[in-house]
Design an enzyme around this catalytic site. Sequence first.
Site, short mmCIF file in Angstrom:
data_model
loop_
_atom_site.label_atom_id
_atom_site.label_comp_id
_atom_site.label_asym_id
_atom_site.label_seq_id
_atom_site.Cartn_x
_atom_site.Cartn_y
_atom_site.Cartn_z
N GLU A 9 9.96 1.08 10.66
CA GLU A 9 11.00 2.09 10.37
C GLU A 9 10.33 3.44 10.56
O GLU A 9 9.52 3.86 9.73
CB GLU A 9 11.51 1.93 8.92
CG GLU A 9 12.16 0.59 8.63
CD GLU A 9 13.49 0.42 9.35
OE1 GLU A 9 14.04 1.40 9.85
OE2 GLU A 9 13.95 -0.73 9.43
N GLY B 295 -4.51 5.62 4.72
CA GLY B 295 -3.97 4.74 5.74
C GLY B 295 -5.04 4.24 6.69
O GLY B 295 -5.11 3.04 7.00
N LYS C 205 0.85 -1.20 0.00
CA LYS C 205 0.00 0.00 0.00
C LYS C 205 0.88 1.24 0.00
O LYS C 205 1.56 1.54 0.98
CB LYS C 205 -0.93 0.06 1.22
CG LYS C 205 -2.01 1.13 0.99
CD LYS C 205 -2.63 1.70 2.24
CE LYS C 205 -1.87 2.80 2.87
NZ LYS C 205 -1.86 4.07 2.12
N CYS D 217 13.78 10.70 6.87
CA CYS D 217 13.90 10.24 8.25
C CYS D 217 15.33 10.36 8.75
O CYS D 217 15.58 10.49 9.94
CB CYS D 217 13.44 8.79 8.34
SG CYS D 217 14.30 7.71 7.19
N GLY E 272 -5.24 3.78 -1.23
CA GLY E 272 -6.22 4.41 -0.35
C GLY E 272 -5.59 4.98 0.89
O GLY E 272 -4.37 4.90 1.10
N GLU F 64 9.97 15.96 15.26
CA GLU F 64 10.44 15.69 13.90
C GLU F 64 9.70 16.64 12.97
O GLU F 64 8.50 16.48 12.73
CB GLU F 64 10.16 14.23 13.51
CG GLU F 64 10.77 13.92 12.16
CD GLU F 64 10.41 12.54 11.62
OE1 GLU F 64 9.26 12.12 11.79
OE2 GLU F 64 11.28 11.91 11.00
P1 NDP Z 1 2.57 8.09 8.05
O1 NDP Z 1 2.89 7.38 9.28
O2 NDP Z 1 1.52 9.12 8.07
O3 NDP Z 1 2.17 7.08 6.87
C1 NDP Z 1 3.00 6.03 6.44
C2 NDP Z 1 2.18 5.05 5.66
O4 NDP Z 1 1.25 4.43 6.54
C3 NDP Z 1 1.33 5.67 4.55
O5 NDP Z 1 1.21 4.75 3.48
C4 NDP Z 1 0.00 5.84 5.23
O6 NDP Z 1 -1.06 5.92 4.32
C5 NDP Z 1 -0.06 4.57 6.03
N1 NDP Z 1 -0.98 4.57 7.16
C6 NDP Z 1 -1.46 5.62 7.87
N2 NDP Z 1 -2.28 5.20 8.86
C7 NDP Z 1 -2.31 3.84 8.78
C8 NDP Z 1 -2.97 2.82 9.52
N3 NDP Z 1 -3.77 3.09 10.56
N4 NDP Z 1 -2.78 1.54 9.15
C9 NDP Z 1 -1.96 1.23 8.12
N5 NDP Z 1 -1.33 2.16 7.37
C10 NDP Z 1 -1.49 3.44 7.70
O7 NDP Z 1 3.97 8.66 7.57
P2 NDP Z 1 4.24 9.62 6.40
O8 NDP Z 1 3.70 9.05 5.13
O9 NDP Z 1 3.81 10.97 6.85
O10 NDP Z 1 5.84 9.56 6.29
C11 NDP Z 1 6.66 10.36 7.02
C12 NDP Z 1 7.16 9.62 8.24
O11 NDP Z 1 7.83 8.45 7.84
C13 NDP Z 1 8.18 10.44 9.01
O12 NDP Z 1 7.92 10.37 10.38
C14 NDP Z 1 9.49 9.76 8.69
O13 NDP Z 1 10.48 9.93 9.66
C15 NDP Z 1 9.08 8.36 8.52
N6 NDP Z 1 10.06 7.67 7.70
C16 NDP Z 1 10.88 6.74 8.30
C17 NDP Z 1 11.87 6.11 7.57
C18 NDP Z 1 12.75 5.08 8.19
O14 NDP Z 1 13.33 4.28 7.45
N7 NDP Z 1 12.89 5.01 9.50
C19 NDP Z 1 12.09 6.42 6.16
C20 NDP Z 1 11.18 7.41 5.64
C21 NDP Z 1 10.19 7.99 6.40
P3 NDP Z 1 -1.63 7.36 3.82
O15 NDP Z 1 -0.45 8.26 3.61
O16 NDP Z 1 -2.30 6.98 2.57
O17 NDP Z 1 -2.53 7.82 4.90
#
Ligand code: NDP
Length: 498
Positions: A258, A216, A184, A292, A214, A391
């Site tokens: 992650e 999250g 997803k 990140c 879709g 962050e």
């Molecule tokens: P989010 O946590 O908002 O979303 C990550 C993914 O999870 C998206 O695909 C999102 O979908 C999905 N998601 C959201 N809610 C749910 C749920 N309840 N169940 C399952 N999936 C869900 O993160 P961001 O997309 O905002 O990314 C930024 C974050 O990611 C930052 O905090 C960053 O530090 C971290 N990150 C960490 C990395 C690492 O390797 N440690 C690397 C890169 C980023 P949707 O967006 O469609 O809502």
Amino acid sequence: MTQFQIPITPAEYATGLSNGAAIKGTGSEIPIFYPATGQQVGTLIEDGPQDVDRAVAAARQAFNMSGWPELSVEKRVELLEACERIILENIDELARLECLATGLVMTQIKGFHLPRAAYNFRFFAQYISQACGERYDNTDGYMSTVKREPAGVVALIAPWNAPLALATMKIAAALAFGNCAVLKPSEQTPYSLIKLVSLLNELLPEGVLNLVNGRGAVTGAHLVGHAAIDRVSFTGGTVTGREVMAAAGRQLTPCTMELGGKSANIIFASADFDKALDSALLSIFSTNGQQCLAGSRILVEETIFDNFVDAFLARMSRLKVGDPMAVETEVGPIASKTHMERILSFVDHADQDGDELLGGGHRIEELGEGYFIKPTAVTAKSNASTVCQAEIFGPFASFLTFKTEEEAISMANDTEFGLVSYVWSDHLPTVMNVSEKMRSGIVWVNTPLTRELRAPFGGYKNSGVGREGGHSCEEFYTEEKTITIPKTPLTPFQFGMK
Ligand code: NDP
């Protein structure tokens, strides 16, 4: 007002892919915006719970019936290498689609993100071709072997900041160890991953790799809590990570998380000044500051603090911010309007906390409706300032100063996160002491953003659970089975014969 070219109108990328075929979701429509102009460039049709069920069922069917888990290493290596080639052959279209939804700078997508995406497949092809086994012989005449078997059907959740580079690590690892997958993407940035999955499906057996679209909270939540999922690999924010882990935990589904970071970039007076400066800019402003791994807290030894900050600000003011398609651009737009507003809200936090704004801190109005903000730096009053603890996930650097090594270590570790630390010094005892004491999963000494794929990657504390990388992925995406056999005929136990 500057006009940016909209790369394509990807109407054909509106649908999910299940069982190798494009399937139109049954949920609501989600608009997709080009961050460089703020214009809507397409629509995504959300996959509802029944669509997710269908994708999971397709993956399960492929796992049980297609022979995919049992494929020979030689054939699997060939397929993974073909995946690498198909990415490189389609680099232009994949790059345009990545840029379209993320606003990432095209030169960085083509120069780093896509080569990494392709290499992830080559890396795991090489990894599995070198795999060794375990065998134990004991003095009682038994032999035990340990077999690694694919875990099953895995859910892969990718964030919006670097979809191709991050999701391919998950896809390549899952496939290399014989799993079937449902991916997803983030609802904001689906196009490049939809294209990628459709390309890979030209090579893979039907149902091995599926994709659902879709939000999250709707599609993602149904997927990670699904009873038929065997592993969840999640990259995203810490708050979401907690929800995902709780949902997976109800099914006892193992997860890797992650998550976010607030990494310290510690610069000692004994460092190579120019290299540390160059890397400080790269680690906070590349990927539009949305990574990140960003070195977002820059801790500089007091004796060089003023010189370092002046030199940083001079370079920061010359950064080329603008059209992500243009070759001269170094920093593109923020990925969404909401996120841009969130980043800018930290300027108010800084003001309330008594931090000093050194530059930037506002939207670039001349660039029109796109989500551009001026690269920003503050000197924080202390490490307790909000800009040093939250962050921000944008082109926003916070400076702090320190007098002693122990003070630097203590400040660097004073955070809920623990993803990466950067240490700059040419004094060996200093780098040894500091890198030993960092509470983070990775320590980069005199180098920025250098990922060794064979080594574990992941965070301490709220930056994650579990690791990605060579053997970490092998452990995560497989089940271990111990088979014990007597090497000579058993002597009867005579149990019940007395
Ligand atoms: P989010 O946590 O908002 O979303 C990550 C993914 O999870 C998206 O695909 C999102 O979908 C999905 N998601 C959201 N809610 C749910 C749920 N309840 N169940 C399952 N999936 C869900 O993160 P961001 O997309 O905002 O990314 C930024 C974050 O990611 C930052 O905090 C960053 O530090 C971290 N990150 C960490 C990395 C690492 O390797 N440690 C690397 C890169 C980023 P949707 O967006 O469609 O809502």
